[in-house]
Design a protein around this motif. Sequence first.
Motif: not given
Length: 281
Positions: A205-206, A208-210, A212
């Motif tokens: 994941l990116s 930003e996704a992590r 999140g």
Amino acid sequence: MLCDLWVKIMTAKTVLIVYAHQSVGSFNAAVKTAAVDELKKQGCRVLVSDLYEVKFKATATEDDITGAVKNPEHFCYGNETMLAWQEERLASDIVDEHKKLKEADLVIFQFPMYWFSVPAIMKGWMDRVLTLGFAYTLEKRYSEGIFRDKKAMLSFTTGSHETMFSSNGINGDMNVTLWPIQNGVLNYCGFQVLAPQIFWAPTHLSPEAREGLLEGWRTRLQGLLNEAPLAFPPADIFDKGKGFQLKPEVREKQADSPFGLTVGHHLEKPLPPQSQMKAGV
């Protein structure tokens, strides 16, 4: 004011995080830190057993006992450590973990999933710290277990995507993967088992996704101590006199159900969906 402070101290919950990851820069480390910070904000007392940091011994051996063993000709770890626990002759690292575990209202196991299970160092913690007599006996297990007033949960990362751990996925149903740990270790010792917190393939994941994922974890932590546990069958529905088999009347009640009772007690029927992943299903 002093009385109010004393009440808060006396009613504060204690959370033990048993943590297993080698790197302080890992996502698991970030998850652990988020839990520590959020739980402390709620007024919880947080204890952390950082297994790699303390170089926790994973192997269950005679070294876990001080003094002579009862039967050196045929060393039986369970019986010998139970006797050593009764006589206060266990190794100091086990004693330290016993103290934390006795104080804990909730235990969170934080780890990366290795080979569909916990890392060896964490399995060693379970092998050595969940001592016979201290954590369970043949009479006190499952719903009648010693830790039935405590809660426990798994929080972990996977290397595979969620789709791969589905009933149609190449890794198989995650509910089946979780059964040996959640039922065979936690429920066996009597813990009320909360639904697991699973971070699916964070390395893919990116950033930003992590982040999140971490925010979702922080949100869950705000109500974690009040969550309903997963459902497991009570010990009294099994007939002790007949090899701990399900009682006939229980099987009769399940006859019209489209699903088995649990992942393990499937009664040759489809598994109950998500029963190891969500409470109330």
